[in-house]
Scaffold this active site. Sequence first.
Site, PDB file in Angstrom:
ATOM      1  CD  GLU A 149      -1.986   2.166   1.615  1.00  0.00           C
ATOM      2  OE1 GLU A 149      -1.589   3.068   0.825  1.00  0.00           O
ATOM      3  OE2 GLU A 149      -2.234   2.364   2.800  1.00  0.00           O
TER       4      GLU A 149
ATOM      5  CB  CYS B  46      -1.195   6.912   1.702  1.00  0.00           C
ATOM      6  SG  CYS B  46      -2.548   6.078   2.533  1.00  0.00           S
TER       7      CYS B  46
HETATM    8  P1  NAP Z   1       9.253   4.634   4.149  1.00  0.00           P
HETATM    9  O1  NAP Z   1      10.730   4.702   4.164  1.00  0.00           O
HETATM   10  O2  NAP Z   1       8.588   3.971   3.023  1.00  0.00           O
HETATM   11  O3  NAP Z   1       8.839   3.929   5.535  1.00  0.00           O
HETATM   12  C1  NAP Z   1       7.775   3.045   5.734  1.00  0.00           C
HETATM   13  C2  NAP Z   1       8.230   1.839   6.559  1.00  0.00           C
HETATM   14  O4  NAP Z   1       9.164   1.069   5.816  1.00  0.00           O
HETATM   15  C3  NAP Z   1       8.946   2.218   7.848  1.00  0.00           C
HETATM   16  O5  NAP Z   1       8.641   1.280   8.849  1.00  0.00           O
HETATM   17  C4  NAP Z   1      10.397   2.110   7.414  1.00  0.00           C
HETATM   18  O6  NAP Z   1      11.270   1.932   8.502  1.00  0.00           O
HETATM   19  C5  NAP Z   1      10.364   0.892   6.548  1.00  0.00           C
HETATM   20  N1  NAP Z   1      11.496   0.770   5.601  1.00  0.00           N
HETATM   21  C6  NAP Z   1      12.261   1.758   5.075  1.00  0.00           C
HETATM   22  N2  NAP Z   1      13.183   1.243   4.252  1.00  0.00           N
HETATM   23  C7  NAP Z   1      13.033  -0.108   4.259  1.00  0.00           C
HETATM   24  C8  NAP Z   1      13.685  -1.190   3.611  1.00  0.00           C
HETATM   25  N3  NAP Z   1      14.701  -0.997   2.776  1.00  0.00           N
HETATM   26  N4  NAP Z   1      13.246  -2.432   3.858  1.00  0.00           N
HETATM   27  C9  NAP Z   1      12.215  -2.652   4.677  1.00  0.00           C
HETATM   28  N5  NAP Z   1      11.552  -1.672   5.326  1.00  0.00           N
HETATM   29  C10 NAP Z   1      11.949  -0.404   5.114  1.00  0.00           C
HETATM   30  O7  NAP Z   1       8.659   6.067   4.324  1.00  0.00           O
HETATM   31  P2  NAP Z   1       9.390   7.318   5.027  1.00  0.00           P
HETATM   32  O8  NAP Z   1      10.834   7.397   4.617  1.00  0.00           O
HETATM   33  O9  NAP Z   1       9.099   7.270   6.454  1.00  0.00           O
HETATM   34  O10 NAP Z   1       8.639   8.505   4.314  1.00  0.00           O
HETATM   35  C11 NAP Z   1       9.098   8.970   3.048  1.00  0.00           C
HETATM   36  C12 NAP Z   1       7.957   9.291   2.153  1.00  0.00           C
HETATM   37  O11 NAP Z   1       7.160   8.141   1.935  1.00  0.00           O
HETATM   38  C13 NAP Z   1       6.986  10.298   2.702  1.00  0.00           C
HETATM   39  O12 NAP Z   1       7.408  11.604   2.554  1.00  0.00           O
HETATM   40  C14 NAP Z   1       5.766   9.967   1.919  1.00  0.00           C
HETATM   41  O13 NAP Z   1       5.824  10.575   0.661  1.00  0.00           O
HETATM   42  C15 NAP Z   1       5.827   8.488   1.753  1.00  0.00           C
HETATM   43  N6  NAP Z   1       5.006   7.753   2.734  1.00  0.00           N
HETATM   44  C16 NAP Z   1       3.853   7.201   2.304  1.00  0.00           C
HETATM   45  C17 NAP Z   1       3.053   6.520   3.198  1.00  0.00           C
HETATM   46  C18 NAP Z   1       1.765   5.900   2.778  1.00  0.00           C
HETATM   47  O14 NAP Z   1       0.957   5.540   3.609  1.00  0.00           O
HETATM   48  N7  NAP Z   1       1.532   5.722   1.498  1.00  0.00           N
HETATM   49  C19 NAP Z   1       3.424   6.396   4.524  1.00  0.00           C
HETATM   50  C20 NAP Z   1       4.641   6.946   4.934  1.00  0.00           C
HETATM   51  C21 NAP Z   1       5.408   7.615   4.012  1.00  0.00           C
HETATM   52  P3  NAP Z   1      11.920   3.225   9.246  1.00  0.00           P
HETATM   53  O15 NAP Z   1      10.870   4.240   9.411  1.00  0.00           O
HETATM   54  O16 NAP Z   1      12.366   2.680  10.502  1.00  0.00           O
HETATM   55  O17 NAP Z   1      13.046   3.652   8.354  1.00  0.00           O
END
Ligand code: NAP
Length: 502
Positions: free
Chosen positions: A274, A308
Amino acid sequence: MAATPSVETAARGAKSSATLEFLKSGPKKLLIGGKWVAAKSGKTFETLNPANEEVLALVAEGDKEDVDEAVKAARKAFEEGKWPRMNPHERTRLLLKIADLIEKNAEQLAELETLDNGKTIFESKNIDVPITAEVFRYYAGWATKIYGETNPSTPDVFNFTLREPVGVCGQIIPWNFPLLMASWKIAPALACGNTVVLKPAEQTPLTALRLGEILLEAGLPEGVVNVVTGFGPTAGGALVTHPDVDKIAFTGSTEVGKAIQRESVGNLKRISLELGGKSPNIIFPDADVNMAVFGSMMGIFLNQGQVCCAGSRIFVQESMYDQFTDSLSQMAQGLTLGDPFDPNVRMGPLVSKEQHERVLGYLSAGKSEGAKVKVGGDRGPQERGYYVKPTVFTGVNNAMKIAREEIFGPVAAAIPFKDENDAVLQGNDTAYGLAAAVWTKDISRAIKVARSLKAGTVWINNYGMLDPITPFGGYKQSGFGRELGKYAIDLYTQIKSVYARL
Ligand code: NAP
Ligand code: MG
């Protein structure tokens, strides 16, 4: 060594003594096999209050070795434990008990969510916590309603299907709705008899940890849900590549979603993703304009725009563009930005310094691309905390960076359109397809446009209705798989066909 946090300063605004007690009860540990344990490395990380940048708590930094232990515990609970074999009625009762305990602890959970994420207490009390309880209650009902089928056959054959749990599920969730996202993942997985290793976002681990305590209090057998806090590339990555994890359910950025699809291939895990969005919110002149302005405002500014399915591209028909964007901007200006514990505040800080910088970067990009700041356009006046003023950009075209990339902040891009065809073309001109909305009193136009929009959810004359009964998920690069409703039962079960010669 990180400094010992001063909880009273960091948690200013929280009223419940249970909240302070939880924060003060030492560094937060990992939940593995029904026990709270430190990370094997002994490492911890800080979780901050984004409203004042103070440290709320130290949290165990789980890594590969801890994920290994958690997966072992989840495997044991799945292969040998009673959860997958339990009387379904008993499983229902347990999920209902979890829902009751969430409600019993509502004040504490709401406060922890507001402290860790920065969202207003108004939202965490009225949205995050009650819907989390509702999701557990909804899937409690499913535990007794998961059927196989009897297939037509000749009299000498008995041919049937079983719907069985998938096994050990790795669930990775984001920071925007930390507790609610945990419920979307855990509740259906449990209803189907799976076991879970949950990896909360590093920015917001607290409510998932408190939920872990609640699950144990409800009597969930050990190892059925394990919670490993830590960082994405390490703890999250270890789950994604683990050879003994059967499924990964992920919510987060499209970029990480793609990496997960690539890296999970080793043992051919089932995956559901998602991901992000850049959802079009289309307003026709025959709409109830007051409702459309209010709905569009909520659609982009709820949770500081860190949603999102946020309606971040607001398409307004040319003839009403100026009038509509004036009203929207006035309403945005009326949103009180400030201390999320103030009951009158409707917008708190963004979740983190990183997110603050990212969003401020998009504000600069919008200005340098020639869009006009109608309101906001800058950080908040607060000295501390990651505040951004609610922002409306006008004079945007759909090719600008602020119209193409997910900002995940309180930034609306208002784009004019000519006619219905143009609205649909521009609305669909995006890599994403999570959600969309259309505002019009013409029912035929509403339905035609809803059919034409390439999105997993379309709202007519509202923005953002969600119900655990109804599936949610993406078209295109917003991911695949549907959570909520009966569709989550498909994600967390697999079908076995049995042919018996009689
Ligand atoms: P993200 O990196 O996608 O984080 C979501 C989850 O994935 C967190 O638990 C994160 O852990 C984990 N994660 C990160 N890199 C991973 C990897 N290589 N393997 C497995 N799991 C991994 O999102 P974010 O960096 O927090 O946010 C960046 C951007 O993503 C936001 O600005 C937004 O545009 C988008 N976002 C979208 C949603 C949505 O619901 N669609 C939600 C959040 C963010 P950690 O947090 O511990 O690094
Ligand atoms: Mg935090």
